[in-house]
Design a protein around this motif. Structure first.
Motif, short mmCIF file in Angstrom:
data_model
loop_
_atom_site.label_atom_id
_atom_site.label_comp_id
_atom_site.label_asym_id
_atom_site.label_seq_id
_atom_site.Cartn_x
_atom_site.Cartn_y
_atom_site.Cartn_z
N MET B 5 -10.36 30.92 -5.31
CA MET B 5 -9.65 29.79 -5.91
C MET B 5 -8.43 29.49 -5.05
SD MET B 5 -9.58 30.98 -9.86
CE MET B 5 -10.58 32.39 -10.30
N PHE B 8 -2.38 29.39 -7.23
CA PHE B 8 -1.56 28.74 -8.26
C PHE B 8 -0.63 29.77 -8.86
CE2 PHE B 8 -5.82 29.68 -10.05
CZ PHE B 8 -5.49 30.67 -10.95
N TYR B 10 0.98 31.56 -12.20
CA TYR B 10 0.36 31.89 -13.48
C TYR B 10 1.45 32.20 -14.51
CZ TYR B 10 -2.24 34.75 -16.87
OH TYR B 10 -2.79 35.29 -18.01
N HIS B 11 1.32 31.58 -15.68
CA HIS B 11 2.27 31.87 -16.76
C HIS B 11 1.50 32.11 -18.04
CE1 HIS B 11 5.76 30.76 -14.37
NE2 HIS B 11 5.02 29.78 -13.91
N ARG B 12 2.03 33.02 -18.85
CA ARG B 12 1.37 33.32 -20.12
C ARG B 12 2.41 33.38 -21.22
NH1 ARG B 12 -1.97 38.10 -22.46
NH2 ARG B 12 -3.85 36.98 -23.05
N SER B 36 -5.12 26.81 -19.92
CA SER B 36 -6.37 27.56 -20.03
C SER B 36 -6.34 28.31 -21.35
CB SER B 36 -6.47 28.52 -18.84
OG SER B 36 -7.36 29.55 -19.14
N THR B 40 -13.19 29.71 -19.96
CA THR B 40 -14.60 29.76 -19.53
C THR B 40 -15.06 28.45 -18.89
OG1 THR B 40 -15.22 29.23 -21.78
CG2 THR B 40 -15.35 31.53 -21.15
N ILE B 43 -12.15 28.12 -15.33
CA ILE B 43 -12.32 28.99 -14.15
C ILE B 43 -13.44 28.49 -13.22
CG2 ILE B 43 -12.88 31.35 -13.41
CD1 ILE B 43 -10.92 32.24 -15.60
N PRO B 44 -14.60 28.06 -13.76
CA PRO B 44 -15.58 27.46 -12.85
C PRO B 44 -15.01 26.24 -12.11
CG PRO B 44 -16.63 27.99 -14.92
CD PRO B 44 -15.17 28.25 -15.10
N LYS B 47 -12.87 27.50 -9.36
CA LYS B 47 -13.69 28.09 -8.29
C LYS B 47 -14.38 27.01 -7.46
CE LYS B 47 -14.65 32.62 -10.26
NZ LYS B 47 -15.66 33.54 -10.75
N SER B 58 -1.70 29.96 -19.18
CA SER B 58 -2.69 30.59 -20.05
C SER B 58 -2.16 30.58 -21.48
CB SER B 58 -2.93 32.04 -19.60
OG SER B 58 -3.64 32.72 -20.60
N LYS B 63 -0.58 34.03 -30.12
CA LYS B 63 -1.36 34.64 -31.20
C LYS B 63 -1.33 33.81 -32.49
CE LYS B 63 -2.28 38.41 -28.77
NZ LYS B 63 -3.23 38.00 -27.74
N THR B 82 -11.65 31.89 -31.58
CA THR B 82 -12.81 31.91 -30.67
C THR B 82 -14.03 31.36 -31.40
OG1 THR B 82 -13.54 34.12 -31.27
CG2 THR B 82 -11.96 33.95 -29.44
N ILE B 111 -19.73 34.22 -23.76
CA ILE B 111 -18.78 33.10 -23.64
C ILE B 111 -18.15 32.81 -24.99
CG2 ILE B 111 -18.61 30.60 -23.18
CD1 ILE B 111 -20.44 31.05 -20.79
N ARG B 114 -15.04 34.56 -25.99
CA ARG B 114 -13.83 34.24 -25.23
C ARG B 114 -13.41 32.79 -25.45
NH1 ARG B 114 -9.90 36.06 -23.15
NH2 ARG B 114 -8.97 35.04 -21.37
#
Lengths: 159, 330
Positions: B5, B8, B10-12, B36, B40, B43-44, B47, B58, B63, B82, B111, B114
């Motif tokens: 990839m 980038f 990344y933050h969560r 994100s 699922t 990410i494709p 990529k 993310s 929660k 989910t 899948i 997730r």
């Protein structure tokens, strides 16, 4: 780079990882757990299935950093020492392994199913392995192995 | 060797307040960002380099957005629930079994463990020309969705057209949610607002959602239907265990009136209603709604099934859904 601390098969690992690294690459290249396979790398084949927080997920569709805070179980964590899990035993006995590339994922799926359901129906077994591609066995032997493992586990439980 | 990839940040964030600050910082810095949830579908895209954000946010750490609760005669579903939890939740199975069924029809067991309901209603439109590996994509000139200057489905399309891109809408859960009149709570720069799910979807395959950059869906609210209502979702795919819908049909019957919602057949979902009073008999009503649905479908060759097959399957799947509802009732 960020520091990722992850408990994999009950062992804690801390590594610096780039945000772009998938959980699959982290397991294989950083931790050296190469039992989890890389098939299509795009979520189609199911080869890279591992348990994250006790549920089977595709490690190629997950960033390593997203797994933080969850326990990860790979195929290396299924057997206890030299004692195979009943699903693994049954896979050997029923000839459910040929080239072996899908086997780690099939085992993870089977173990998760039987952990939650000790007597699955044919349809439940089929669904549990439905998204993991096997190009050798034709699936029947894998289904038989999971049923046989369920039987073994029931016998063990009820003595 | 895995697909690489582009880099980038990344933050969560772990709270909505942190998220708001993060989004506003990205905005100020002029940095392109992407959200994100389960990842699922994102990410494709990362990529295959059809998405290249400077910053990936993310949402997995929020929660508070993972819940299902009943308030009066409505169910509130947190957007980070989910699809597995949705399909197996007692409230959903009890009050909205068709939604549980539709959630179960999405992708594969791994899948669904997730992927989230918020992600599923936001899933990007797809086309066979763009949703493939970068190497395969390079065989064609880049299309509009890949910042190019051509549409491989509609060769005459040009910038400035009303609809530039024909990428298909492919959410499996949207038809049932639309038939239930779902509303969504959206959090943005100016606080939280509510809107009908139907207003989320726009006509173009690229600019396909009405949210502002930085908006996130926090919850989906669905009314529990009365006893005279029954719903069902039917899906056509190549590989049942995994694929996006080649076509998906949601059917609702309420006291003789029939509604149909479609997915996979146009750049946005379709929604049609028919009341028995307007027709001589039930068959006429169904013929009418099938004709409307077929009219709405824009089946270009952008799927593995031939276009005529997909179009001709629409009435078959509508009738199949109705048969299931009638059979379940008797």
């Amino acid at each position: 780079m960020k520091i990722l601390t992850l408990t994999i098969n009950d062992v804690s690992h801390s590594k610096a990882v780039p945000p772009t690294m998938t959980l699959l690459d982290f397991l294989r290249d950083e931790v050296g757990l190469t039992g989890t396979k890389n098939g299509c790398d795009s979520g189609e084949c199911g080869c890279c299935t591992v348990m994250v927080g006790g549920k089977p997920m595709l490690s190629c569709l997950m960033l390593a950093l997203d797994a933080e805070g969850h326990e990860v179980t790979t195929i290396e964590g299924i057997a206890k020492g030299n004692d195979l899990h009943p699903v693994q035993e049954a896979m050997v006995e029923k000839g459910a392994i040929q080239c072996g590339y899908c086997t780690p994922a099939m085992v993870i799926n089977g173990v998760h199913l039987l952990d939650n359901n000790d007597s699955p129906t044919d349809d439940e077994v089929k669904e549990c392995i439905s998204a993991t591609v096997c190009r050798c066995t034709g699936y029947n032997s894998i289904e038989r192995a999971i049923h046989s493992a369920a039987e073994k586990m029931r016998e063990k439980q009820h003595g | 060797m895995s697909l690489l990839m582009q880099n980038f940040d990344y933050h969560r964030p772990t709270s909505l307040e942190d998220l708001t600050v993060l989004v506003s910082d990205c905005r100020k810095g002029g940095r392109a960002f992407a959200f994100s949830a389960g990842g699922t579908d994102i990410i494709p895209q990362l990529k295959s380099d059809t998405l290249h954000p400077d910053c990936l946010i993310s949402l997995g750490g929020l929660k508070d957005l993972n819940h299902i609760e009943k308030r009066g005669n409505r169910l509130i579903i947190g957007s980070l629930t989910t699809l597995h939890d949705l399909a197996n939740n007692d409230l959903i199975r009890g009050y909205l079994p068709a939604l549980a069924h539709a959630a179960h029809k999405v992708a594969s067991p791994q899948i669904r463990n997730r992927a989230t309901i918020g992600g599923n209603i936001m899933v990007d439109n797809r086309c066979i020309y763009i949703n493939q590996s970068e190497i395969n994509r390079e065989c064609h000139a880049p299309c509009f969705k890949a910042d190019g200057d051509v549409c491989h489905l509609v060769k005459s399309a040009k910038r400035g057209d009303d609809i530039l891109c024909q990428a298909r809408f492919v959410s499996d859960t949207a038809p049932i949610l639309l038939l239930l009149g779902a509303r969504i709570a959206v959090m943005g720069a100016n606080g939280t607002r509510e809107m009908a799910l139907n207003d989320l979807y726009l006509r173009d395959g690229i600019d396909n959602r009405s949210l502002e950059v930085g908006d996130i869906i926090t919850a989906i609210e669905v009314g529990i239907p009365e006893n005279d209502t029954a719903l069902h979702y039917e899906k056509l795919t190549i590989r049942n265990a995994l694929d996006f819908p080649s076509l998906g049909v949601g059917v609702r019957v309420t006291d003789g009136a029939v509604s149909v919602a479609l997915t996979g057949l146009n750049t946005l979902p379709g929604l049609f209603h028919a009341k028995p009073g307007d027709f001589d008999n039930f068959d006429d009503m169904i013929d009418h709604i099938c004709a409307e649905a077929m009219d709405f479908a824009k089946t270009y060759n952008q799927d593995f099934f031939p276009r005529h097959y997909r179009k001709n399957m629409i009435p078959v799947f509508i009738r199949r859904g109705l048969d299931k509802i009638i059979k379940d009732k008797s």
